[in-house]
Motif scaffolding. Structure first.
Motif, PDB file in Angstrom:
ATOM      1  N   ALA A 109       0.829  -1.206   0.000  1.00  0.00           N
ATOM      2  CA  ALA A 109       0.000   0.000   0.000  1.00  0.00           C
ATOM      3  C   ALA A 109       0.865   1.258   0.000  1.00  0.00           C
ATOM      4  N   LEU A 135      -7.906   5.533  -6.678  1.00  0.00           N
ATOM      5  CA  LEU A 135      -6.880   4.605  -6.198  1.00  0.00           C
ATOM      6  C   LEU A 135      -6.159   5.161  -4.970  1.00  0.00           C
ATOM      7  N   GLY A 138      -8.537   5.247  -1.824  1.00  0.00           N
ATOM      8  CA  GLY A 138      -8.737   3.905  -1.298  1.00  0.00           C
ATOM      9  C   GLY A 138      -7.497   3.347  -0.638  1.00  0.00           C
ATOM     10  N   ALA A 139      -6.346   3.553  -1.282  1.00  0.00           N
ATOM     11  CA  ALA A 139      -5.102   3.022  -0.723  1.00  0.00           C
ATOM     12  C   ALA A 139      -4.774   3.679   0.619  1.00  0.00           C
ATOM     13  N   ASN A 142      -7.247   2.395   3.544  1.00  0.00           N
ATOM     14  CA  ASN A 142      -6.877   1.109   4.159  1.00  0.00           C
ATOM     15  C   ASN A 142      -5.514   1.171   4.836  1.00  0.00           C
ATOM     16  N   ALA A 176     -13.124   1.962   0.861  1.00  0.00           N
ATOM     17  CA  ALA A 176     -11.799   2.026   0.234  1.00  0.00           C
ATOM     18  C   ALA A 176     -11.623   0.901  -0.785  1.00  0.00           C
ATOM     19  N   ASP A 177     -12.064  -0.309  -0.423  1.00  0.00           N
ATOM     20  CA  ASP A 177     -11.975  -1.430  -1.366  1.00  0.00           C
ATOM     21  C   ASP A 177     -12.753  -1.119  -2.647  1.00  0.00           C
ATOM     22  N   ILE A 180     -10.841   1.337  -4.806  1.00  0.00           N
ATOM     23  CA  ILE A 180      -9.681   0.710  -5.458  1.00  0.00           C
ATOM     24  C   ILE A 180     -10.123  -0.125  -6.654  1.00  0.00           C
ATOM     25  N   GLY A 184      -9.220   0.663 -10.479  1.00  0.00           N
ATOM     26  CA  GLY A 184      -8.528  -0.333 -11.297  1.00  0.00           C
ATOM     27  C   GLY A 184      -9.241  -0.614 -12.601  1.00  0.00           C
TER      28      GLY A 184
END
Length: 253
Positions: A109, A135, A138-139, A142, A176-177, A180, A184
């Protein structure tokens, strides 16, 4: 001498060609759709920061609320059969993948965050600004859990609480997931369509055109050589051999 018109284009030059000439002279890209047109880098970076901040805030606020009110409680059904809120602590990656490798995912991360920040220096694309913002938000969301939550610094467990369609046993995740995954998917789509970080676009026509120009270049060189009277070495040798054969024939005669 050609006279310039009021728009600054030389007389006799089509307006479209003149615009493309001005763009090329100024370094502006000649390809790219309107929605992905290159813009001011500072504005694109500002958009990235705004998107990342919004995602981060939503992630952290939602985690705070579910931990405060739902942890150690019965799962809360929001939409029967479709959406349930249930709090779990995830030691692995997104969607509870790779539990037991918390420190590894923390390092990954951190690497992702650094890579996004470095990439932003070339950012001039609106869709890529949104993608990198998703991205990054989210990164960092987490990563905050992994650094500050129990059981230990840099080994913290991420708070997951969203369970979609429980009957499918789909892994529990968080905001967050989701960011991401969406980022992506957008990144893959933009790369597939040829959109670049700097706002330009590499199209199939440009790629095939470059290949055709390279293939045509040798033939063009041969044609120019023939026009200038340049004869390949092999042809000159054949000419000399033929001349020698004719000389011997005359001598024998």
């Amino acid at each position: 001498m050609p006279q310039a018109d009021r728009q600054g284009a030389p007389a006799g030059v089509p307006e479209g060609d003149a615009v493309r000439s001005v763009q090329a002279a100024g370094g502006a890209p000649l390809s790219g759709a309107g929605w992905a047109r290159p813009g001011n880098r500072a504005r694109r970076i500002a958009l990235l920061v705004v998107v990342a901040t919004v995602i981060y805030a939503l992630d952290q606020v939602s985690k705070f609320l579910v931990v405060k009110f739902l942890e150690h409680e019965e799962p809360l059904t929001v939409v029967p059969g479709a959406l349930v809120l249930t709090v779990i602590r995830n030691a692995g990656a997104a969607f509870s993948i790779g539990t037991g490798m918390t420190i590894v995912f923390t390092v990954i991360a951190l690497t992702v965050v650094v890579a996004i920040v470095r990439t932003a220096r070339q950012l001039r694309s609106l869709p890529w600004a949104i993608t990198l913002g998703l991205l990054l938000g989210g990164a960092v969301g987490n990563l905050t859990d992994r650094i500050f939550r129990s059981p230990a610094p840099f080994q913290g467990h991420v708070v997951d609480f969203i369970q979609a369609f429980p009957v499918t046993r789909f892994p529990v995740f968080n905001v967050a997931d989701s960011a991401i995954v969406c980022g992506g998917v957008l990144a893959v789509f933009l790369a597939w369509r040829g959109y670049q970080i700097d706002g330009t676009r590499q199209t199939e026509e440009e790629t095939s055109g470059s290949g055709a120009e390279q293939a045509a270049e040798p033939a063009g060189n041969e044609s120019r050589a023939e026009t200038r009277g340049e004869v390949p070495e092999q042809t000159r040798e054949q000419t000399r051999e033929q001349a020698g054969d004719r000389s011997r024939e005359r001598a024998d005669g």
